[in-house]
Scaffold this motif. Sequence first.
Motif, PDB file in Angstrom:
ATOM      1  N   LEU A  83       0.802  -1.356  -0.040  1.00  0.00           N
ATOM      2  CA  LEU A  83      -0.024   0.036   0.029  1.00  0.00           C
ATOM      3  C   LEU A  83       0.869   1.282   0.077  1.00  0.00           C
ATOM      4  CD1 LEU A  83      -3.359   0.675   1.405  1.00  0.00           C
ATOM      5  CD2 LEU A  83      -1.750   2.078   2.290  1.00  0.00           C
ATOM      6  N   ARG A  84       1.821   1.172   0.699  1.00  0.00           N
ATOM      7  CA  ARG A  84       2.941   2.488   0.756  1.00  0.00           C
ATOM      8  C   ARG A  84       3.635   2.708  -0.458  1.00  0.00           C
ATOM      9  NH1 ARG A  84       0.304   4.451   3.954  1.00  0.00           N
ATOM     10  NH2 ARG A  84       0.383   3.747   6.228  1.00  0.00           N
ATOM     11  N   ASP A  85       3.310   1.787  -1.500  1.00  0.00           N
ATOM     12  CA  ASP A  85       3.982   1.817  -2.966  1.00  0.00           C
ATOM     13  C   ASP A  85       3.016   2.664  -3.886  1.00  0.00           C
ATOM     14  OD1 ASP A  85       6.665   0.764  -2.068  1.00  0.00           O
ATOM     15  OD2 ASP A  85       6.040  -1.167  -2.722  1.00  0.00           O
ATOM     16  N   MET A  86       1.863   2.717  -3.164  1.00  0.00           N
ATOM     17  CA  MET A  86       0.737   3.128  -4.167  1.00  0.00           C
ATOM     18  C   MET A  86       0.825   4.691  -4.194  1.00  0.00           C
ATOM     19  SD  MET A  86      -2.224   0.419  -3.216  1.00  0.00           S
ATOM     20  CE  MET A  86      -3.485   1.250  -4.260  1.00  0.00           C
ATOM     21  N   SER A  87       0.764   5.346  -5.135  1.00  0.00           N
ATOM     22  CA  SER A  87       0.497   6.870  -5.153  1.00  0.00           C
ATOM     23  C   SER A  87      -0.628   7.410  -4.594  1.00  0.00           C
ATOM     24  CB  SER A  87       0.703   7.322  -6.650  1.00  0.00           C
ATOM     25  OG  SER A  87       0.672   8.702  -6.817  1.00  0.00           O
ATOM     26  N   GLY A  88      -0.506   8.407  -3.685  1.00  0.00           N
ATOM     27  CA  GLY A  88      -1.672   9.130  -2.931  1.00  0.00           C
ATOM     28  C   GLY A  88      -1.782   8.211  -1.579  1.00  0.00           C
ATOM     29  N   TRP A  89      -1.379   7.192  -1.122  1.00  0.00           N
ATOM     30  CA  TRP A  89      -1.931   6.574  -0.029  1.00  0.00           C
ATOM     31  C   TRP A  89      -1.071   6.843   1.134  1.00  0.00           C
ATOM     32  CZ3 TRP A  89      -6.012   3.195   0.182  1.00  0.00           C
ATOM     33  CH2 TRP A  89      -6.896   3.155  -0.980  1.00  0.00           C
ATOM     34  N   THR A  90      -0.211   7.856   1.320  1.00  0.00           N
ATOM     35  CA  THR A  90       1.010   8.024   2.292  1.00  0.00           C
ATOM     36  C   THR A  90       0.295   8.248   3.656  1.00  0.00           C
ATOM     37  OG1 THR A  90       2.374   8.924   0.602  1.00  0.00           O
ATOM     38  CG2 THR A  90       2.736   9.635   3.071  1.00  0.00           C
ATOM     39  N   PHE A  91      -0.811   9.002   3.670  1.00  0.00           N
ATOM     40  CA  PHE A  91      -1.658   9.405   4.991  1.00  0.00           C
ATOM     41  C   PHE A  91      -2.645   8.268   5.194  1.00  0.00           C
ATOM     42  CE2 PHE A  91       0.333  13.341   2.805  1.00  0.00           C
ATOM     43  CZ  PHE A  91       1.245  13.661   3.975  1.00  0.00           C
ATOM     44  N   VAL A  92      -2.814   7.392   4.749  1.00  0.00           N
ATOM     45  CA  VAL A  92      -3.749   5.990   5.042  1.00  0.00           C
ATOM     46  C   VAL A  92      -3.533   5.474   6.108  1.00  0.00           C
ATOM     47  CG1 VAL A  92      -5.525   4.505   4.249  1.00  0.00           C
ATOM     48  CG2 VAL A  92      -5.039   6.471   2.857  1.00  0.00           C
ATOM     49  N   PRO A  93      -4.072   5.302   7.343  1.00  0.00           N
ATOM     50  CA  PRO A  93      -3.676   4.600   8.345  1.00  0.00           C
ATOM     51  C   PRO A  93      -3.925   3.140   8.000  1.00  0.00           C
ATOM     52  CG  PRO A  93      -5.280   6.178   9.467  1.00  0.00           C
ATOM     53  CD  PRO A  93      -5.062   6.250   7.754  1.00  0.00           C
ATOM     54  N   VAL A  94      -2.588   2.282   8.258  1.00  0.00           N
ATOM     55  CA  VAL A  94      -2.633   0.791   7.853  1.00  0.00           C
ATOM     56  C   VAL A  94      -2.182   0.210   9.106  1.00  0.00           C
ATOM     57  CG1 VAL A  94      -1.874  -0.912   6.340  1.00  0.00           C
ATOM     58  CG2 VAL A  94      -2.116   1.512   5.629  1.00  0.00           C
ATOM     59  N   MET A  95      -2.722  -0.981   9.421  1.00  0.00           N
ATOM     60  CA  MET A  95      -2.309  -2.088  10.411  1.00  0.00           C
ATOM     61  C   MET A  95      -2.125  -3.541  10.043  1.00  0.00           C
ATOM     62  SD  MET A  95      -3.570  -2.171  14.208  1.00  0.00           S
ATOM     63  CE  MET A  95      -3.335  -0.617  14.805  1.00  0.00           C
ATOM     64  N   CYS A  96      -1.198  -4.192  10.436  1.00  0.00           N
ATOM     65  CA  CYS A  96      -1.006  -5.309   9.994  1.00  0.00           C
ATOM     66  C   CYS A  96      -1.005  -6.320  11.137  1.00  0.00           C
ATOM     67  CB  CYS A  96       0.305  -5.820   9.419  1.00  0.00           C
ATOM     68  SG  CYS A  96       0.765  -4.903   7.888  1.00  0.00           S
ATOM     69  N   MET A  97      -1.875  -7.408  11.259  1.00  0.00           N
ATOM     70  CA  MET A  97      -1.994  -8.290  12.279  1.00  0.00           C
ATOM     71  C   MET A  97      -1.791  -9.457  11.778  1.00  0.00           C
ATOM     72  SD  MET A  97      -5.167  -6.420  14.210  1.00  0.00           S
ATOM     73  CE  MET A  97      -6.015  -5.380  12.952  1.00  0.00           C
ATOM     74  N   LYS A  98      -1.905 -10.688  12.895  1.00  0.00           N
ATOM     75  CA  LYS A  98      -1.845 -12.099  12.449  1.00  0.00           C
ATOM     76  C   LYS A  98      -3.345 -12.586  12.741  1.00  0.00           C
ATOM     77  CE  LYS A  98       1.522 -14.283  14.431  1.00  0.00           C
ATOM     78  NZ  LYS A  98       2.377 -14.954  15.299  1.00  0.00           N
ATOM     79  N   GLU A  99      -3.469 -13.443  11.591  1.00  0.00           N
ATOM     80  CA  GLU A  99      -4.822 -14.071  11.772  1.00  0.00           C
ATOM     81  C   GLU A  99      -4.938 -15.180  12.759  1.00  0.00           C
ATOM     82  OE1 GLU A  99      -8.594 -14.224  10.196  1.00  0.00           O
ATOM     83  OE2 GLU A  99      -7.153 -12.961   9.192  1.00  0.00           O
ATOM     84  N   ILE A 100      -5.926 -15.236  13.250  1.00  0.00           N
ATOM     85  CA  ILE A 100      -6.423 -16.408  14.176  1.00  0.00           C
ATOM     86  C   ILE A 100      -5.730 -17.990  13.575  1.00  0.00           C
ATOM     87  CG2 ILE A 100      -7.740 -17.811  15.694  1.00  0.00           C
ATOM     88  CD1 ILE A 100      -9.528 -15.063  15.462  1.00  0.00           C
ATOM     89  N   PRO A 101      -5.094 -18.581  14.121  1.00  0.00           N
ATOM     90  CA  PRO A 101      -4.674 -19.860  13.616  1.00  0.00           C
ATOM     91  C   PRO A 101      -5.706 -21.036  13.706  1.00  0.00           C
ATOM     92  CG  PRO A 101      -3.588 -19.339  15.407  1.00  0.00           C
ATOM     93  CD  PRO A 101      -4.376 -18.429  15.322  1.00  0.00           C
ATOM     94  N   VAL A 102      -6.810 -20.976  12.873  1.00  0.00           N
ATOM     95  CA  VAL A 102      -7.794 -22.023  13.273  1.00  0.00           C
ATOM     96  C   VAL A 102      -6.994 -23.269  12.391  1.00  0.00           C
ATOM     97  CG1 VAL A 102     -10.173 -22.520  12.641  1.00  0.00           C
ATOM     98  CG2 VAL A 102      -9.542 -20.365  13.446  1.00  0.00           C
ATOM     99  N   PRO A 103      -7.197 -24.511  13.071  1.00  0.00           N
ATOM    100  CA  PRO A 103      -6.676 -25.617  12.409  1.00  0.00           C
ATOM    101  C   PRO A 103      -7.761 -25.887  11.046  1.00  0.00           C
ATOM    102  CG  PRO A 103      -7.204 -25.946  14.645  1.00  0.00           C
ATOM    103  CD  PRO A 103      -7.758 -24.779  14.454  1.00  0.00           C
ATOM    104  N   GLY A 104      -6.962 -26.220  10.132  1.00  0.00           N
ATOM    105  CA  GLY A 104      -7.420 -26.603   8.710  1.00  0.00           C
ATOM    106  C   GLY A 104      -8.043 -25.343   8.102  1.00  0.00           C
ATOM    107  N   SER A 105      -7.536 -24.052   8.542  1.00  0.00           N
ATOM    108  CA  SER A 105      -7.810 -22.864   7.578  1.00  0.00           C
ATOM    109  C   SER A 105      -7.010 -22.780   6.510  1.00  0.00           C
ATOM    110  CB  SER A 105      -7.807 -21.499   8.667  1.00  0.00           C
ATOM    111  OG  SER A 105      -6.614 -21.633   9.184  1.00  0.00           O
ATOM    112  N   LEU A 106      -7.145 -21.802   5.612  1.00  0.00           N
ATOM    113  CA  LEU A 106      -6.632 -21.614   4.313  1.00  0.00           C
ATOM    114  C   LEU A 106      -5.095 -21.026   4.597  1.00  0.00           C
ATOM    115  CD1 LEU A 106      -6.696 -21.242   1.195  1.00  0.00           C
ATOM    116  CD2 LEU A 106      -7.480 -19.092   1.657  1.00  0.00           C
ATOM    117  N   GLU A 107      -3.931 -21.624   4.059  1.00  0.00           N
ATOM    118  CA  GLU A 107      -2.746 -21.170   4.213  1.00  0.00           C
ATOM    119  C   GLU A 107      -2.172 -20.097   3.529  1.00  0.00           C
ATOM    120  OE1 GLU A 107      -0.423 -24.784   3.873  1.00  0.00           O
ATOM    121  OE2 GLU A 107      -1.503 -25.653   5.764  1.00  0.00           O
ATOM    122  N   LYS A 108      -1.100 -19.538   3.949  1.00  0.00           N
ATOM    123  CA  LYS A 108      -0.574 -18.354   3.169  1.00  0.00           C
ATOM    124  C   LYS A 108      -1.504 -17.277   2.633  1.00  0.00           C
ATOM    125  CE  LYS A 108       3.313 -21.076   1.560  1.00  0.00           C
ATOM    126  NZ  LYS A 108       3.102 -22.435   1.926  1.00  0.00           N
TER     127      LYS A 108
END
Length: 121
Positions: free
Chosen positions: A61-86
């Motif tokens: 997102l930071r590489d996209m033009s015009g998005w400098t001031f948009v707040p962004v947060m990254c988090m870890k997904e809940i590790p539910v057994p059998g859930s979609l990987e990657k």
Amino acid sequence: MIRGIRGAITAFDNDVNEIIDATGELLQQMVEKNKIEPENVAQVIMTVTEDLTATFPAKALRDMSGWTFVPVMCMKEIPVPGSLEKCIRIMMTVETGVDQKDIQHIYLRDAIVLRPDLSTK
């Protein structure tokens, strides 16, 4: 009106370039299909599954033009057994005049299985 726009994509590998490329592909489609302007975005929340640790997807997102001031947060997904990987998920909160039923949620690659009902829209 404030709306949430969801999206998800899977990465092929736990690799810096792959995570950034996949996230960028997803963001581009979310923005294009919903005609999003950065100044109308309140926040972007990104999650990754435990097997994606090479980089933060927010770098795309930071590489996209015009998005400098948009707040962004990254988090870890809940590790539910059998859930979609990657998997990278995005929740974008935007101001829009579009009706909720007309929002285009984007699910790409193997992430289509998460919401096939929205992927065929």
